[in-house]
Design a protein around this motif. Structure first.
Motif, short mmCIF file in Angstrom:
data_model
loop_
_atom_site.label_atom_id
_atom_site.label_comp_id
_atom_site.label_asym_id
_atom_site.label_seq_id
_atom_site.Cartn_x
_atom_site.Cartn_y
_atom_site.Cartn_z
N UNK A 27 1.14 -1.52 0.06
CA UNK A 27 0.25 -0.26 0.12
C UNK A 27 1.40 1.55 -0.24
N UNK A 28 2.24 0.83 0.75
CA UNK A 28 2.73 2.57 1.15
C UNK A 28 3.75 2.74 -0.25
N UNK A 29 4.14 1.37 -1.18
CA UNK A 29 4.43 1.35 -2.41
C UNK A 29 3.99 2.51 -3.22
N UNK A 30 1.69 1.75 -3.23
CA UNK A 30 1.44 1.92 -4.64
C UNK A 30 1.39 3.88 -3.75
N UNK A 43 13.90 11.93 -13.40
CA UNK A 43 12.46 11.27 -13.21
C UNK A 43 12.53 10.62 -11.91
N UNK A 44 11.65 10.22 -10.64
CA UNK A 44 11.68 9.99 -9.03
C UNK A 44 12.65 9.56 -8.86
N UNK A 45 13.48 9.33 -8.36
CA UNK A 45 14.69 9.11 -7.14
C UNK A 45 13.84 8.32 -5.85
N UNK A 46 13.84 6.82 -6.35
CA UNK A 46 13.53 5.93 -5.35
C UNK A 46 14.25 4.93 -4.25
N UNK A 97 13.17 0.95 -2.47
CA UNK A 97 12.72 -0.16 -2.66
C UNK A 97 11.83 -1.42 -3.17
N UNK A 98 12.21 -1.45 -1.55
CA UNK A 98 11.29 -2.60 -0.40
C UNK A 98 9.92 -1.76 -1.21
N UNK A 99 9.74 -1.27 -0.97
CA UNK A 99 7.68 -0.95 -0.94
C UNK A 99 7.65 -1.08 -2.50
N UNK A 100 8.67 -0.23 -3.49
CA UNK A 100 8.29 -0.87 -4.93
C UNK A 100 8.16 -2.29 -4.99
N UNK A 101 9.14 -2.90 -4.98
CA UNK A 101 8.74 -4.49 -4.97
C UNK A 101 7.52 -5.10 -4.47
N UNK A 102 7.06 -4.92 -3.64
CA UNK A 102 6.00 -5.20 -2.57
C UNK A 102 4.72 -4.86 -3.34
N UNK A 103 5.04 -3.68 -4.03
CA UNK A 103 3.34 -3.61 -4.88
C UNK A 103 3.83 -3.70 -6.17
N UNK A 104 4.95 -3.23 -7.77
CA UNK A 104 5.15 -4.07 -8.28
C UNK A 104 5.51 -5.70 -8.50
N UNK A 150 10.41 -1.54 8.13
CA UNK A 150 11.08 -0.52 8.59
C UNK A 150 10.48 1.10 7.79
N UNK A 151 10.81 0.53 6.15
CA UNK A 151 10.57 1.71 4.87
C UNK A 151 8.91 1.98 4.89
N UNK A 152 8.15 1.12 5.48
CA UNK A 152 6.78 0.78 5.60
C UNK A 152 6.84 2.26 6.44
N UNK A 153 7.06 2.20 7.62
CA UNK A 153 7.07 2.98 8.89
C UNK A 153 7.44 4.61 8.18
#
Length: 368
Positions: free
Chosen positions: A171-174, A219-222, A226-233, A288-291
């Motif tokens: 959800x946070x990745x989204x 373009x955005x710097x992520x 990375x973990x948030x994007x991985x979980x979403x994508x 941790x990245x989610x928090x």
């Protein structure tokens, strides 16, 4: 290459020419009016999901290879959630003219990766045209012995409530992707407005400078996210957890995967089992990245973990006697216990306050 150059059957041949049968239950796959499957000693499990462009995915930030992978995994996850083994997959697509043969090859490349991971055979499907973008319908077929199937309605008072992995990251990745998309396109929009004005004024020097600004938009710097994007994508079905439970001799009493949010899924189990529940905020697993992302967006991280969808982790209940064995399984977390229905559905906060748990996960039919 335009899809029309190949036609429907030519496209199917091209996308499925290298398919190899992995399961004995697959007697005949792609190439005839129907696939032929054989399950003489098992119950057959069937699940179907639809993914609609603009509702379930945005091609601005998910490429077709990842989309193919995710499309397969969300269906495979449903089979695991019944304590079954996925065996076959059918794939139906509705395509607009903007998609090429190469686009579809990327999509199928992702499908193949997901299917290969869990030894699933692609055995058929359909393709048709669409005026509104890309629509994906996938059916996954699996098997399980009758006594092994786990439904949502088997939870009992005193059962332990468990989840795999961590929650809220998808959800946070989204949220991250949506935010950066908005910022990126608002920058482009502002410069394009100025370019239109410069053209009207015939100011070639200003026009040149604005075009340079447009091409220089970064373009955005992520980095660090990375973990948030991985979980979403890159959705992963938790078949590994099913395997560990089997190895430990644990059969859940109720189970489902978390697609619409922990609170919604837990309420489904409670309703169908006729029970209540008590879960503890301090025990909900959060990366941790989610928090950090939740704090950055000024969102309550527990709310994100309870109500954010697309984690595709497993939520399940086990008898209290399995407590010690559950604690020995990596990446499984005990978050609470089942109660008598009369005690309701309770969330106990970190400071020991009690709140009624409500199903506030994603609703695909919500008008908003």
């Amino acid at each position: 290459m335009e899809i029309a150059q190949l036609g429907e059957f030519g496209l199917i041949d091209r996308l499925t020419k290298n398919l190899e049968i992995k399961n004995a239950s697959t007697k005949y796959g792609v190439g005839d009016d129907c696939a032929v499957l054989s399950y003489p000693d098992s119950q057959v499990l069937v699940t179907t999901d639809m993914l609609m462009e603009g509702v379930h995915f945005d091609l601005t930030y998910i490429d077709l290879k990842h989309l193919g992978y995710k499309s397969a995994m969300v269906n495979i996850s449903d089979i695991f959630a019944m304590n079954g083994t996925p065996r076959q997959l059918t794939v139906s697509l509705a395509l607009s003219k903007r998609f090429t043969v190469e686009d579809l090859e990327l999509f199928y490349e992702g499908l193949y990766l997901a299917c290969d991971k869990w030894s699933v055979d692609i055995v058929g499907g359909d393709t048709t045209s669409s005026y509104t973008g890309l629509a994906i319908s996938i059916t996954c077929i699996g098997e399980a012995r009758k006594d092994d199937i786990v439904y949502r309605n088997g939870a009992h008072d005193t059962d332990l409530i468990c989840v795999s992995g961590d929650l809220g990251a998808a959800y946070m990745g989204l949220q991250l992707l949506e935010r950066e998309k908005s910022v990126y396109y608002s920058q482009i929009s502002e410069i394009q407005k100025k370019i239109a004005e410069a053209k009207k004024q015939g100011d070639s020097q200003k026009l040149s400078a604005l075009n340079s600004q447009l091409s220089a938009i970064e373009r955005p710097d992520f980095s660090g996210k990375e973990y948030l994007l991985q979980r979403q994508l890159q959705t992963e079905a938790r078949g590994d957890i099913i395997q560990r439970l089997r190895e430990a001799g644990i059969r859940p009493t109720a189970m489902m995967d978390i697609s619409d949010g922990l609170s919604s899924e837990l309420m489904h189990i409670c309703k169908q089992s006729g029970v209540g529940c008590r879960i503890f905020e301090k025990n909900i697993p959060i990366d941790y990245q989610t928090a950090v992302m939740a704090e950055e967006m000024e969102m309550n991280v527990t709310t994100c973990a309870l109500n954010g969808g697309e984690d595709y982790e497993l939520l399940f209940t086990v008898p209290i006697g399995d407590h010690e064995r559950i604690e020995q399984i990596d990446d499984v977390h005990l978050i609470g216990h089942i109660t008598d229905q009369k005690f309701g559905h309770v969330l106990v906060t970190r400071d020991n306050q009690e709140f009624e748990l409500k199903a506030q996960g994603w609703n695909p039919l919500n008008k908003e």
